[in-house]
Design a protein around this motif. Structure first.
Motif, PDB file in Angstrom:
ATOM      1  N   VAL A 109      -2.442   1.337   4.583  1.00  0.00           N
ATOM      2  CA  VAL A 109      -1.168   1.284   5.304  1.00  0.00           C
ATOM      3  C   VAL A 109      -1.397   1.297   6.813  1.00  0.00           C
ATOM      4  O   VAL A 109      -0.775   0.531   7.562  1.00  0.00           O
ATOM      5  CB  VAL A 109      -0.267   2.471   4.895  1.00  0.00           C
ATOM      6  N   HIS A 110      -2.304   2.146   7.275  1.00  0.00           N
ATOM      7  CA  HIS A 110      -2.579   2.220   8.715  1.00  0.00           C
ATOM      8  C   HIS A 110      -3.187   0.912   9.222  1.00  0.00           C
ATOM      9  O   HIS A 110      -2.956   0.530  10.377  1.00  0.00           O
ATOM     10  CB  HIS A 110      -3.503   3.396   9.009  1.00  0.00           C
ATOM     11  N   ALA A 111      -3.965   0.237   8.375  1.00  0.00           N
ATOM     12  CA  ALA A 111      -4.469  -1.086   8.772  1.00  0.00           C
ATOM     13  C   ALA A 111      -3.315  -2.044   9.032  1.00  0.00           C
ATOM     14  O   ALA A 111      -3.366  -2.859   9.961  1.00  0.00           O
ATOM     15  CB  ALA A 111      -5.395  -1.635   7.687  1.00  0.00           C
ATOM     16  N   GLY A 112      -2.261  -1.944   8.218  1.00  0.00           N
ATOM     17  CA  GLY A 112      -1.080  -2.772   8.450  1.00  0.00           C
ATOM     18  C   GLY A 112      -0.402  -2.455   9.766  1.00  0.00           C
ATOM     19  O   GLY A 112       0.047  -3.356  10.484  1.00  0.00           O
ATOM     20  N   PHE A 113      -0.334  -1.151  10.110  1.00  0.00           N
ATOM     21  CA  PHE A 113       0.261  -0.779  11.397  1.00  0.00           C
ATOM     22  C   PHE A 113      -0.534  -1.373  12.561  1.00  0.00           C
ATOM     23  O   PHE A 113       0.046  -1.875  13.533  1.00  0.00           O
ATOM     24  CB  PHE A 113       0.290   0.750  11.536  1.00  0.00           C
ATOM     25  N   ILE A 114      -1.866  -1.311  12.468  1.00  0.00           N
ATOM     26  CA  ILE A 114      -2.689  -1.837  13.571  1.00  0.00           C
ATOM     27  C   ILE A 114      -2.578  -3.354  13.649  1.00  0.00           C
ATOM     28  O   ILE A 114      -2.660  -3.932  14.737  1.00  0.00           O
ATOM     29  CB  ILE A 114      -4.154  -1.392  13.389  1.00  0.00           C
ATOM     30  N   LEU A 115      -2.355  -4.010  12.506  1.00  0.00           N
ATOM     31  CA  LEU A 115      -2.204  -5.468  12.529  1.00  0.00           C
ATOM     32  C   LEU A 115      -0.977  -5.894  13.319  1.00  0.00           C
ATOM     33  O   LEU A 115      -0.934  -7.017  13.847  1.00  0.00           O
ATOM     34  CB  LEU A 115      -2.113  -6.012  11.096  1.00  0.00           C
ATOM     35  N   THR A 116       0.034  -5.014  13.418  1.00  0.00           N
ATOM     36  CA  THR A 116       1.187  -5.377  14.253  1.00  0.00           C
ATOM     37  C   THR A 116       0.779  -5.546  15.707  1.00  0.00           C
ATOM     38  O   THR A 116       1.361  -6.358  16.439  1.00  0.00           O
ATOM     39  CB  THR A 116       2.292  -4.299  14.158  1.00  0.00           C
ATOM     40  N   ALA A 117      -0.235  -4.788  16.141  1.00  0.00           N
ATOM     41  CA  ALA A 117      -0.736  -4.941  17.505  1.00  0.00           C
ATOM     42  C   ALA A 117      -1.476  -6.258  17.671  1.00  0.00           C
ATOM     43  O   ALA A 117      -1.439  -6.870  18.749  1.00  0.00           O
ATOM     44  CB  ALA A 117      -1.650  -3.773  17.866  1.00  0.00           C
ATOM     45  N   VAL A 118      -2.162  -6.710  16.618  1.00  0.00           N
ATOM     46  CA  VAL A 118      -2.853  -7.994  16.686  1.00  0.00           C
ATOM     47  C   VAL A 118      -1.831  -9.127  16.789  1.00  0.00           C
ATOM     48  O   VAL A 118      -1.995 -10.080  17.560  1.00  0.00           O
ATOM     49  CB  VAL A 118      -3.758  -8.191  15.455  1.00  0.00           C
ATOM     50  N   VAL A 119      -0.755  -9.015  16.007  1.00  0.00           N
ATOM     51  CA  VAL A 119       0.300 -10.033  16.050  1.00  0.00           C
ATOM     52  C   VAL A 119       0.912 -10.120  17.441  1.00  0.00           C
ATOM     53  O   VAL A 119       1.286 -11.193  17.909  1.00  0.00           O
ATOM     54  CB  VAL A 119       1.383  -9.718  14.992  1.00  0.00           C
ATOM     55  N   ALA A 169       0.832  -1.210   0.000  1.00  0.00           N
ATOM     56  CA  ALA A 169       0.000   0.000   0.000  1.00  0.00           C
ATOM     57  C   ALA A 169       0.864   1.257   0.000  1.00  0.00           C
ATOM     58  O   ALA A 169       0.537   2.248  -0.671  1.00  0.00           O
ATOM     59  CB  ALA A 169      -0.930  -0.005   1.198  1.00  0.00           C
ATOM     60  N   ALA A 170       1.980   1.255   0.730  1.00  0.00           N
ATOM     61  CA  ALA A 170       2.851   2.431   0.761  1.00  0.00           C
ATOM     62  C   ALA A 170       3.462   2.703  -0.604  1.00  0.00           C
ATOM     63  O   ALA A 170       3.532   3.860  -1.051  1.00  0.00           O
ATOM     64  CB  ALA A 170       3.953   2.237   1.803  1.00  0.00           C
ATOM     65  N   VAL A 171       3.889   1.650  -1.294  1.00  0.00           N
ATOM     66  CA  VAL A 171       4.500   1.820  -2.618  1.00  0.00           C
ATOM     67  C   VAL A 171       3.465   2.318  -3.631  1.00  0.00           C
ATOM     68  O   VAL A 171       3.728   3.245  -4.412  1.00  0.00           O
ATOM     69  CB  VAL A 171       5.139   0.496  -3.086  1.00  0.00           C
ATOM     70  N   ILE A 172       2.264   1.718  -3.618  1.00  0.00           N
ATOM     71  CA  ILE A 172       1.235   2.132  -4.579  1.00  0.00           C
ATOM     72  C   ILE A 172       0.769   3.555  -4.292  1.00  0.00           C
ATOM     73  O   ILE A 172       0.480   4.330  -5.222  1.00  0.00           O
ATOM     74  CB  ILE A 172       0.045   1.151  -4.545  1.00  0.00           C
ATOM     75  N   ALA A 173       0.691   3.932  -3.024  1.00  0.00           N
ATOM     76  CA  ALA A 173       0.214   5.267  -2.657  1.00  0.00           C
ATOM     77  C   ALA A 173       1.095   6.360  -3.253  1.00  0.00           C
ATOM     78  O   ALA A 173       0.609   7.446  -3.583  1.00  0.00           O
ATOM     79  CB  ALA A 173       0.146   5.407  -1.143  1.00  0.00           C
ATOM     80  N   VAL A 174       2.396   6.083  -3.399  1.00  0.00           N
ATOM     81  CA  VAL A 174       3.317   7.085  -3.941  1.00  0.00           C
ATOM     82  C   VAL A 174       2.920   7.478  -5.366  1.00  0.00           C
ATOM     83  O   VAL A 174       3.140   8.615  -5.792  1.00  0.00           O
ATOM     84  CB  VAL A 174       4.761   6.548  -3.910  1.00  0.00           C
ATOM     85  N   THR A 175       2.296   6.568  -6.105  1.00  0.00           N
ATOM     86  CA  THR A 175       1.953   6.836  -7.506  1.00  0.00           C
ATOM     87  C   THR A 175       0.593   7.491  -7.687  1.00  0.00           C
ATOM     88  O   THR A 175       0.222   7.825  -8.811  1.00  0.00           O
ATOM     89  CB  THR A 175       1.968   5.517  -8.303  1.00  0.00           C
ATOM     90  N   GLN A 176      -0.160   7.686  -6.621  1.00  0.00           N
ATOM     91  CA  GLN A 176      -1.530   8.187  -6.748  1.00  0.00           C
ATOM     92  C   GLN A 176      -1.551   9.693  -6.990  1.00  0.00           C
ATOM     93  O   GLN A 176      -0.780  10.435  -6.394  1.00  0.00           O
ATOM     94  CB  GLN A 176      -2.336   7.854  -5.488  1.00  0.00           C
ATOM     95  N   THR A 188       5.482   6.492   3.491  1.00  0.00           N
ATOM     96  CA  THR A 188       4.221   7.238   3.531  1.00  0.00           C
ATOM     97  C   THR A 188       4.464   8.710   3.849  1.00  0.00           C
ATOM     98  O   THR A 188       3.745   9.584   3.346  1.00  0.00           O
ATOM     99  CB  THR A 188       3.269   6.640   4.580  1.00  0.00           C
ATOM    100  N   ALA A 189       5.481   8.991   4.670  1.00  0.00           N
ATOM    101  CA  ALA A 189       5.791  10.393   4.975  1.00  0.00           C
ATOM    102  C   ALA A 189       6.134  11.155   3.709  1.00  0.00           C
ATOM    103  O   ALA A 189       5.829  12.354   3.596  1.00  0.00           O
ATOM    104  CB  ALA A 189       6.943  10.469   5.966  1.00  0.00           C
ATOM    105  N   PHE A 190       6.728  10.469   2.726  1.00  0.00           N
ATOM    106  CA  PHE A 190       7.088  11.131   1.463  1.00  0.00           C
ATOM    107  C   PHE A 190       5.856  11.677   0.765  1.00  0.00           C
ATOM    108  O   PHE A 190       5.825  12.845   0.364  1.00  0.00           O
ATOM    109  CB  PHE A 190       7.816  10.148   0.545  1.00  0.00           C
ATOM    110  N   PHE A 191       4.791  10.855   0.615  1.00  0.00           N
ATOM    111  CA  PHE A 191       3.658  11.390  -0.137  1.00  0.00           C
ATOM    112  C   PHE A 191       2.786  12.317   0.703  1.00  0.00           C
ATOM    113  O   PHE A 191       2.075  13.155   0.160  1.00  0.00           O
ATOM    114  CB  PHE A 191       2.831  10.284  -0.820  1.00  0.00           C
ATOM    115  N   TYR A 192       2.862  12.226   2.028  1.00  0.00           N
ATOM    116  CA  TYR A 192       2.177  13.229   2.841  1.00  0.00           C
ATOM    117  C   TYR A 192       2.870  14.588   2.698  1.00  0.00           C
ATOM    118  O   TYR A 192       2.212  15.628   2.537  1.00  0.00           O
ATOM    119  CB  TYR A 192       2.170  12.815   4.312  1.00  0.00           C
ATOM    120  N   VAL A 193       4.199  14.571   2.756  1.00  0.00           N
ATOM    121  CA  VAL A 193       4.948  15.816   2.598  1.00  0.00           C
ATOM    122  C   VAL A 193       4.760  16.376   1.190  1.00  0.00           C
ATOM    123  O   VAL A 193       4.737  17.598   0.995  1.00  0.00           O
ATOM    124  CB  VAL A 193       6.443  15.584   2.911  1.00  0.00           C
TER     125      VAL A 193
END
Length: 545
Positions: free
Chosen positions: A350-360, A330-337, A465-470
């Protein structure tokens, strides 16, 4: 062999603990009656007032309930054991209720006498009949009871204590959203296409979920979460005492996971999100990006921590793979949007992936971190989509999706661009914002559980992700506006209120997270199993008065 007992007496219901759900359901039914019998010119006001009162009453009831739960009590089950009431459930329900109330402000906003929804969804886009309804000022006030029924499903989803109830909640939540996604006033065909995609893929995911529940029932002999957990710890139902039922359990876990991972938008079940987020009316996109994500993750946390908590070694490798794919792909594809709403959709993935680390992590720390992250992300994403509703094409018509045409927004509306900048910095996890605290909480729990490689991937994905937010910030403040630049429409009280609430929550949860983080769970002990603070009774006893 003991035969199953047929129960003829109705279950004893604790109406006090069911009151939040009953309130939303009653308001939805009353809203339908308003559509049938209330005068046409008064429907909108009645529907908005009813929805606001219902959600406020629901939140007050939840606050009173959590105050009445004993500090050392993990919770109770109600309605013959099909619904759970504990601190985790009440926090998630309260978060959903508040986010839905804020979303309702966006949904009810009108400009030039029109809202974001089609005058008459049943008409063919571009037809004379549609034109006649527009000129007549027709309104889709059915939106409000549909939102209430969707919220009802969201409240039930993380509270379900068996798979059948969870499936019912899933459908009650999803069916209104399928309709709401196809009601956009502008770009009608695009909106209808998004609704069809969401419906078809959602139907497939529901099928996977139900088939997985059937597999689990075959293995455990029950759909009740407490009884499934007991069966998993015992090696299966009586017929599987030899240990040959594990393939059935693994298939059940995998199929149920597909249904739940689809709703949270994890890779590879994420393809619906960009199309649906882009095509749906933006207020509905905001509702789904906040409330639906909280409900879906609440259900996922409950399923993997309670019924499947005893078989963590079986599902943790699968979630490792899904979390890594979700964060990286998701992070790689987001850069092209190039479209803002699609970019925010991939950001959500991408944020769903971050939250999944808590599930793990499979710990109380991971559970608390995920709960905080969901609340913080919900407010921030509502504020971001509220900003999107105000940035229009040069003629002030439809929303301006092309990111390049946002150039110069910082000069035309510094306050609006500044608010969006804060939200983007929170998404990126910059310190002093709620996003930083949320990421720190989930990553800390994952490291404590020995999932350091997963955290490394998460940190690297955060950098991407910080790259495309910036990049969005640079476009707004450091590029000259183009001839076809953005027009910023005046924010109404409702939209302005949503942005203000989003800014306040992002800053408060970033600067003072302690009051929330320290009171999420009844126990201050860290590292334990989440089931210690999540009710999992296998009985059908209701709570005492």
């Amino acid at each position: 062999m003991d035969l199953p007992v047929i129960t003829e007496a109705p279950p004893q219901l604790d109406w006090w603990l069911l009151a939040p759900l009953v309130t939303v359901f009653a308001a939805g039914v009353l809203g339908v009656l308003f559509e049938a019998f209330a005068p046409k010119e008064r429907r909108r006001g009645l529907q908005i007032g009813l929805a606001v009162l219902a959600l406020l009453a629901t939140f007050v009831l939840l606050v009173i309930q959590v105050g009445m739960l004993p500090a050392d009590d993990p919770g109770v089950t109600v309605a013959a054991g099909v619904l759970a009431v504990d601190r985790t459930v009440i926090f998630l329900q309260g978060t959903i209720t508040v986010l839905a109330l804020v979303s309702l402000l966006l949904i009810s906003e009108r400009r030039d006498g029109r809202d974001a929804f089609a005058a008459q969804a049943a008409t063919v886009p571009g037809s004379e009949e549609e034109r006649a309804h527009i000129l007549a000022g027709s309104q889709h006030t059915e939106v409000y009871p549909l939102v209430l029924f969707a919220v009802l499903g969201m409240l039930m989803f993380p509270a379900a204590n068996d798979f059948l109830t969870m499936f019912i909640a899933l459908e009650v939540m999803s069916l209104p959203l399928y309709l709401l996604c196809g009601l956009a006033r502008r770009r009608r065909l695009f909106s209808q296409e998004a609704a069809v995609k969401y419906f078809l893929l959602g139907a497939f995911s529901s099928g996977f979920f139900l088939f997985g529940a059937a597999m689990v029932y075959g293995y455990a002999g029950s759909v009740n979460f407490g009884e499934i957990r007991a069966a998993v710890e015992a090696g299966g139902a009586e017929i599987f005492q030899g240990g040959n039922g594990e393939p059935l359990m693994l298939m059940g876990i995998g199929l149920v996971a597909i249904g739940l991972l689809f709703k949270v938008g994890a890779v590879p079940f994420h393809n619906w999100k960009p199309d649906v987020y882009q095509g749906a009316p933006t207020p509905i996109t905001a509702l789904m990006a906040s409330c639906t994500l909280v409900a879906a993750f609440g259900a996922l946390l409950r399923v993997f921590f309670v019924p499947f908590g005893g078989s963590a070694e079986s599902w943790q490798p699968m979630l490792w793979v899904v979390a890594v794919l979700t964060m990286v792909v998701a992070a790689v594809i987001a850069v092209t949007q190039r479209d803002v709403k699609r970019l925010l959709a991939y950001s959500s993935v991408v944020h769903a992936g971050f939250i999944l680390t808590a599930v793990v992590a499979n710990s109380t720390d991971g559970l608390a971190g995920a709960m905080f992250y969901l609340a913080a992300y919900g407010f921030t994403t509502l504020g971001a989509f509220a900003v999107v509703t105000l940035v229009r094409t040069k003629d002030g018509g439809q929303e301006l999706g092309d990111l390049d045409r946002w150039a110069g927004l910082g000069r035309r509306s510094p306050a609006l661009a500044g608010a969006l900048t804060l939200f983007l910095l929170a998404f990126a996890g910059i310190p002093l914002t709620s996003g930083f605290i949320g990421k720190f909480a989930v990553f800390e729990a994952a490291v404590a559980a020995g999932a350091t490689p997963l955290v490394v991937v998460g940190v690297l994905s955060s950098a991407v992700t910080a790259f495309f937010y910036v990049r969005i910030i640079v476009v707004m403040f450091f590029r000259d506006p183009e001839e076809e630049g953005p027009t910023v429409v005046r924010a109404g009280a409702a939209t302005g209120g949503v942005i203000t609430i989003g800014v306040a929550a992002t800053l408060l949860l970033g600067l003072y997270p302690g009051p929330v983080l320290d009171n999420l769970l009844p126990s201050s002990e860290s590292g334990g199993e989440p089931v210690a603070v999540m009710v999992d009774q296998a009985s059908t006893e209701t709570s005492s008065e």
